[in-house]
Design a protein around this motif. Structure first.
Motif, PDB file in Angstrom:
ATOM      1  N   GLN A   1       5.478   4.504   8.182  1.00  0.00           N
ATOM      2  CA  GLN A   1       5.288   5.945   8.000  1.00  0.00           C
ATOM      3  C   GLN A   1       4.813   6.265   6.588  1.00  0.00           C
ATOM      4  O   GLN A   1       3.947   7.126   6.385  1.00  0.00           O
ATOM      5  CB  GLN A   1       6.587   6.690   8.294  1.00  0.00           C
ATOM      6  CG  GLN A   1       6.939   6.795   9.772  1.00  0.00           C
ATOM      7  CD  GLN A   1       8.298   7.451   9.988  1.00  0.00           C
ATOM      8  OE1 GLN A   1       9.142   7.498   9.082  1.00  0.00           O
ATOM      9  NE2 GLN A   1       8.518   7.967  11.186  1.00  0.00           N
ATOM     10  N   GLN A   2       5.358   5.569   5.599  1.00  0.00           N
ATOM     11  CA  GLN A   2       5.060   5.880   4.211  1.00  0.00           C
ATOM     12  C   GLN A   2       3.830   5.133   3.687  1.00  0.00           C
ATOM     13  O   GLN A   2       3.081   5.669   2.868  1.00  0.00           O
ATOM     14  CB  GLN A   2       6.267   5.553   3.333  1.00  0.00           C
ATOM     15  CG  GLN A   2       7.456   6.461   3.563  1.00  0.00           C
ATOM     16  CD  GLN A   2       7.184   7.890   3.140  1.00  0.00           C
ATOM     17  OE1 GLN A   2       6.555   8.148   2.121  1.00  0.00           O
ATOM     18  NE2 GLN A   2       7.639   8.834   3.943  1.00  0.00           N
ATOM     19  N   ILE A   3       3.621   3.909   4.131  1.00  0.00           N
ATOM     20  CA  ILE A   3       2.587   3.057   3.541  1.00  0.00           C
ATOM     21  C   ILE A   3       1.376   2.880   4.455  1.00  0.00           C
ATOM     22  O   ILE A   3       0.263   2.630   3.986  1.00  0.00           O
ATOM     23  CB  ILE A   3       3.205   1.702   3.134  1.00  0.00           C
ATOM     24  CG1 ILE A   3       4.215   1.951   1.998  1.00  0.00           C
ATOM     25  CG2 ILE A   3       2.150   0.687   2.712  1.00  0.00           C
ATOM     26  CD1 ILE A   3       4.973   0.729   1.549  1.00  0.00           C
ATOM     27  N   GLY A   4       1.588   3.031   5.754  1.00  0.00           N
ATOM     28  CA  GLY A   4       0.463   2.948   6.666  1.00  0.00           C
ATOM     29  C   GLY A   4       0.311   1.617   7.364  1.00  0.00           C
ATOM     30  O   GLY A   4      -0.521   1.470   8.265  1.00  0.00           O
ATOM     31  N   LEU A   5       1.100   0.620   6.960  1.00  0.00           N
ATOM     32  CA  LEU A   5       1.118  -0.692   7.590  1.00  0.00           C
ATOM     33  C   LEU A   5       2.575  -1.078   7.846  1.00  0.00           C
ATOM     34  O   LEU A   5       3.479  -0.598   7.152  1.00  0.00           O
ATOM     35  CB  LEU A   5       0.482  -1.756   6.689  1.00  0.00           C
ATOM     36  CG  LEU A   5      -0.994  -1.616   6.316  1.00  0.00           C
ATOM     37  CD1 LEU A   5      -1.374  -2.726   5.344  1.00  0.00           C
ATOM     38  CD2 LEU A   5      -1.885  -1.646   7.548  1.00  0.00           C
ATOM     39  N   THR A   6       2.799  -1.935   8.812  1.00  0.00           N
ATOM     40  CA  THR A   6       4.140  -2.481   8.974  1.00  0.00           C
ATOM     41  C   THR A   6       4.413  -3.447   7.823  1.00  0.00           C
ATOM     42  O   THR A   6       3.481  -3.921   7.160  1.00  0.00           O
ATOM     43  CB  THR A   6       4.281  -3.238  10.308  1.00  0.00           C
ATOM     44  OG1 THR A   6       3.443  -4.408  10.258  1.00  0.00           O
ATOM     45  CG2 THR A   6       3.875  -2.357  11.484  1.00  0.00           C
ATOM     46  N   PRO A   7       5.677  -3.771   7.573  1.00  0.00           N
ATOM     47  CA  PRO A   7       5.954  -4.757   6.518  1.00  0.00           C
ATOM     48  C   PRO A   7       5.229  -6.081   6.731  1.00  0.00           C
ATOM     49  O   PRO A   7       4.727  -6.682   5.765  1.00  0.00           O
ATOM     50  CB  PRO A   7       7.478  -4.928   6.609  1.00  0.00           C
ATOM     51  CG  PRO A   7       7.972  -3.640   7.167  1.00  0.00           C
ATOM     52  CD  PRO A   7       6.921  -3.192   8.126  1.00  0.00           C
ATOM     53  N   LEU A   8       5.163  -6.547   7.966  1.00  0.00           N
ATOM     54  CA  LEU A   8       4.485  -7.810   8.230  1.00  0.00           C
ATOM     55  C   LEU A   8       2.991  -7.699   7.943  1.00  0.00           C
ATOM     56  O   LEU A   8       2.397  -8.601   7.344  1.00  0.00           O
ATOM     57  CB  LEU A   8       4.708  -8.240   9.681  1.00  0.00           C
ATOM     58  CG  LEU A   8       4.065  -9.574  10.083  1.00  0.00           C
ATOM     59  CD1 LEU A   8       4.567 -10.708   9.195  1.00  0.00           C
ATOM     60  CD2 LEU A   8       4.347  -9.879  11.552  1.00  0.00           C
ATOM     61  N   GLU A   9       2.377  -6.578   8.337  1.00  0.00           N
ATOM     62  CA  GLU A   9       0.948  -6.381   8.071  1.00  0.00           C
ATOM     63  C   GLU A   9       0.685  -6.313   6.569  1.00  0.00           C
ATOM     64  O   GLU A   9      -0.286  -6.891   6.066  1.00  0.00           O
ATOM     65  CB  GLU A   9       0.466  -5.103   8.755  1.00  0.00           C
ATOM     66  CG  GLU A   9       0.407  -5.201  10.269  1.00  0.00           C
ATOM     67  CD  GLU A   9       0.191  -3.855  10.935  1.00  0.00           C
ATOM     68  OE1 GLU A   9      -0.244  -3.836  12.106  1.00  0.00           O
ATOM     69  OE2 GLU A   9       0.483  -2.806  10.297  1.00  0.00           O
ATOM     70  N   TYR A  10       1.565  -5.624   5.857  1.00  0.00           N
ATOM     71  CA  TYR A  10       1.412  -5.502   4.404  1.00  0.00           C
ATOM     72  C   TYR A  10       1.567  -6.867   3.736  1.00  0.00           C
ATOM     73  O   TYR A  10       0.781  -7.253   2.857  1.00  0.00           O
ATOM     74  CB  TYR A  10       2.447  -4.529   3.853  1.00  0.00           C
ATOM     75  CG  TYR A  10       2.306  -4.253   2.369  1.00  0.00           C
ATOM     76  CD1 TYR A  10       1.355  -3.352   1.890  1.00  0.00           C
ATOM     77  CD2 TYR A  10       3.130  -4.891   1.443  1.00  0.00           C
ATOM     78  CE1 TYR A  10       1.221  -3.094   0.532  1.00  0.00           C
ATOM     79  CE2 TYR A  10       3.007  -4.640   0.081  1.00  0.00           C
ATOM     80  CZ  TYR A  10       2.053  -3.745  -0.361  1.00  0.00           C
ATOM     81  OH  TYR A  10       1.925  -3.507  -1.710  1.00  0.00           O
ATOM     82  N   ALA A  11       2.574  -7.617   4.165  1.00  0.00           N
ATOM     83  CA  ALA A  11       2.810  -8.941   3.590  1.00  0.00           C
ATOM     84  C   ALA A  11       1.651  -9.883   3.886  1.00  0.00           C
ATOM     85  O   ALA A  11       1.263 -10.690   3.039  1.00  0.00           O
ATOM     86  CB  ALA A  11       4.108  -9.516   4.140  1.00  0.00           C
ATOM     87  N   THR A  12       1.105  -9.785   5.087  1.00  0.00           N
ATOM     88  CA  THR A  12      -0.010 -10.646   5.455  1.00  0.00           C
ATOM     89  C   THR A  12      -1.236 -10.347   4.604  1.00  0.00           C
ATOM     90  O   THR A  12      -1.933 -11.258   4.140  1.00  0.00           O
ATOM     91  CB  THR A  12      -0.350 -10.466   6.946  1.00  0.00           C
ATOM     92  OG1 THR A  12       0.802 -10.797   7.732  1.00  0.00           O
ATOM     93  CG2 THR A  12      -1.512 -11.357   7.357  1.00  0.00           C
ATOM     94  N   ARG A  13      -1.499  -9.064   4.364  1.00  0.00           N
ATOM     95  CA  ARG A  13      -2.637  -8.695   3.517  1.00  0.00           C
ATOM     96  C   ARG A  13      -2.413  -9.184   2.086  1.00  0.00           C
ATOM     97  O   ARG A  13      -3.329  -9.709   1.447  1.00  0.00           O
ATOM     98  CB  ARG A  13      -2.833  -7.181   3.544  1.00  0.00           C
ATOM     99  CG  ARG A  13      -3.934  -6.680   2.627  1.00  0.00           C
ATOM    100  CD  ARG A  13      -4.235  -5.229   2.874  1.00  0.00           C
ATOM    101  NE  ARG A  13      -5.087  -4.668   1.830  1.00  0.00           N
ATOM    102  CZ  ARG A  13      -5.561  -3.425   1.838  1.00  0.00           C
ATOM    103  NH1 ARG A  13      -5.286  -2.617   2.855  1.00  0.00           N
ATOM    104  NH2 ARG A  13      -6.309  -2.985   0.839  1.00  0.00           N
ATOM    105  N   ALA A  14      -1.192  -9.023   1.595  1.00  0.00           N
ATOM    106  CA  ALA A  14      -0.895  -9.490   0.237  1.00  0.00           C
ATOM    107  C   ALA A  14      -1.017 -11.003   0.142  1.00  0.00           C
ATOM    108  O   ALA A  14      -1.517 -11.539  -0.854  1.00  0.00           O
ATOM    109  CB  ALA A  14       0.506  -9.046  -0.176  1.00  0.00           C
ATOM    110  N   ALA A  15      -0.579 -11.702   1.180  1.00  0.00           N
ATOM    111  CA  ALA A  15      -0.657 -13.161   1.178  1.00  0.00           C
ATOM    112  C   ALA A  15      -2.099 -13.638   1.187  1.00  0.00           C
ATOM    113  O   ALA A  15      -2.435 -14.632   0.532  1.00  0.00           O
ATOM    114  CB  ALA A  15       0.092 -13.719   2.391  1.00  0.00           C
ATOM    115  N   ALA A  16      -2.946 -12.930   1.914  1.00  0.00           N
ATOM    116  CA  ALA A  16      -4.373 -13.291   1.934  1.00  0.00           C
ATOM    117  C   ALA A  16      -4.965 -13.177   0.535  1.00  0.00           C
ATOM    118  O   ALA A  16      -5.809 -13.989   0.141  1.00  0.00           O
ATOM    119  CB  ALA A  16      -5.120 -12.405   2.914  1.00  0.00           C
ATOM    120  N   GLU A  17      -4.524 -12.192  -0.229  1.00  0.00           N
ATOM    121  CA  GLU A  17      -5.013 -12.051  -1.593  1.00  0.00           C
ATOM    122  C   GLU A  17      -4.552 -13.216  -2.467  1.00  0.00           C
ATOM    123  O   GLU A  17      -5.240 -13.632  -3.399  1.00  0.00           O
ATOM    124  CB  GLU A  17      -4.523 -10.733  -2.209  1.00  0.00           C
ATOM    125  CG  GLU A  17      -5.144  -9.502  -1.551  1.00  0.00           C
ATOM    126  CD  GLU A  17      -4.695  -8.228  -2.238  1.00  0.00           C
ATOM    127  OE1 GLU A  17      -3.844  -8.310  -3.138  1.00  0.00           O
ATOM    128  OE2 GLU A  17      -5.212  -7.167  -1.884  1.00  0.00           O
TER     129      GLU A  17
END
Length: 272
Positions: free
Chosen positions: A250-266
């Motif tokens: 609701q606040q960030i726009g991604l689920t925690p897993l989606e956010y973590a996956t994007r950060a991990a790709a970086e």
């Protein structure tokens, strides 16, 4: 001067953002430190626009933007997005939670989620803006702002000092997850706590507590320090992983897993 923290809390996708803009902070001087937590300076020079996203602190910020002008940014209860294009620069003043309300006497909840011209709050804001934009360095801008602030200093306010202490504890103690834990630790009735937060911070204590726990969660996920989302949810005081995931999205726009996956790709690693 105590140096401001070198923290990425509140900054979403911090490594990605760092490739598109610079960020550094300055500590406040002694006279301003009761009200100002730190100054922040963001610069960019881009051929392709980039949208920077932040999960804001429960604080009022005053910004001097080139191009743009001078503004008072109320406490934001939603994710903040700003498109950076061309060349630009912002000199920001981050007040302690409650600090802007203490020094101005205003009910900061009255301009929650709003951005106002500086002159809407300070009638002599135009003069301050001119001096800030003419200053040759960020250190000089700090001095200019603090000289202006000295003309608006107020006597020590015990209620504000209590609010600041409570908010600082909320921000730094990850074991705190419920408002009743705050009222017990500080021996403050819940209605008094709610009244103080409405007056000085502009949002309720429960909201502030949840915002800081989301900051903690997003920072740990961005750094790749989370092995199990269920354990993270529990450590942040959520009833279960589903509740944490719902509020995070609701606040960030991604689920925690989606956010973590994007950060991990970086970071070019595989997230579990």
């Amino acid at each position: 001067m105590t140096q401001p923290p070198d923290s990425e809390k509140g900054i979403l996708y911090p490594r990605e953002q760092a490739r598109h803009r610079s960020l550094h902070r300055l500590a406040p001087g002694p006279s301003a430190a009761r009200f100002v937590e730190w100054y922040w300076i963001v610069e960019w020079d881009l051929e392709t626009p980039y949208t920077a996203e932040v999960l804001p602190f429960p604080s009022v910020n005053v910004t001097f933007e080139q191009p743009g002008g001078a503004f008072v940014n109320g406490v934001s209860t939603v994710k903040f997005s700003r498109e950076l294009r061309g060349r630009g620069r912002v000199f920001g003043v981050k007040f302690w939670a409650g600090g802007f309300g203490a020094i101005t006497g205003l009910d900061v909840g009255s301009f929650r989620d709003e951005v106002l011209p500086l002159t809407a709050i300070f009638p002599d804001g135009d003069k301050l803006s001119d001096l800030m934009f003419e200053a040759p360095s960020d250190e000089r801008r700090r001095a200019v702002f603090e000289a202006f602030l000295r003309d608006h200093l107020v006597p020590v306010d015990p209620s504000y000092e209590l609010v600041r202490e409570i908010v600082t504890t909320m921000a730094t103690d990850r074991s705190l997850a419920r408002v009743d834990e705050i009222t017990s630790r500080f021996d403050v009735p819940v209605r008094t706590l709610q009244r103080l937060f409405r007056r000085y911070v502009g949002v309720g204590p429960k909201w502030v507590l949840r915002r800081y726990r989301l900051h903690d969660g997003a920072e740990l996920l961005a750094q790749g320090e989370v092995a199990e989302l269920a354990e993270l949810s529990a450590s942040l005081g959520y009833f279960d992983q589903a509740h944490f995931s719902k509020e995070f999205k609701q606040q960030i726009g991604l689920t925690p897993l989606e956010y973590a996956t994007r950060a991990a790709a970086e970071r070019q690693i595989t997230y579990r």
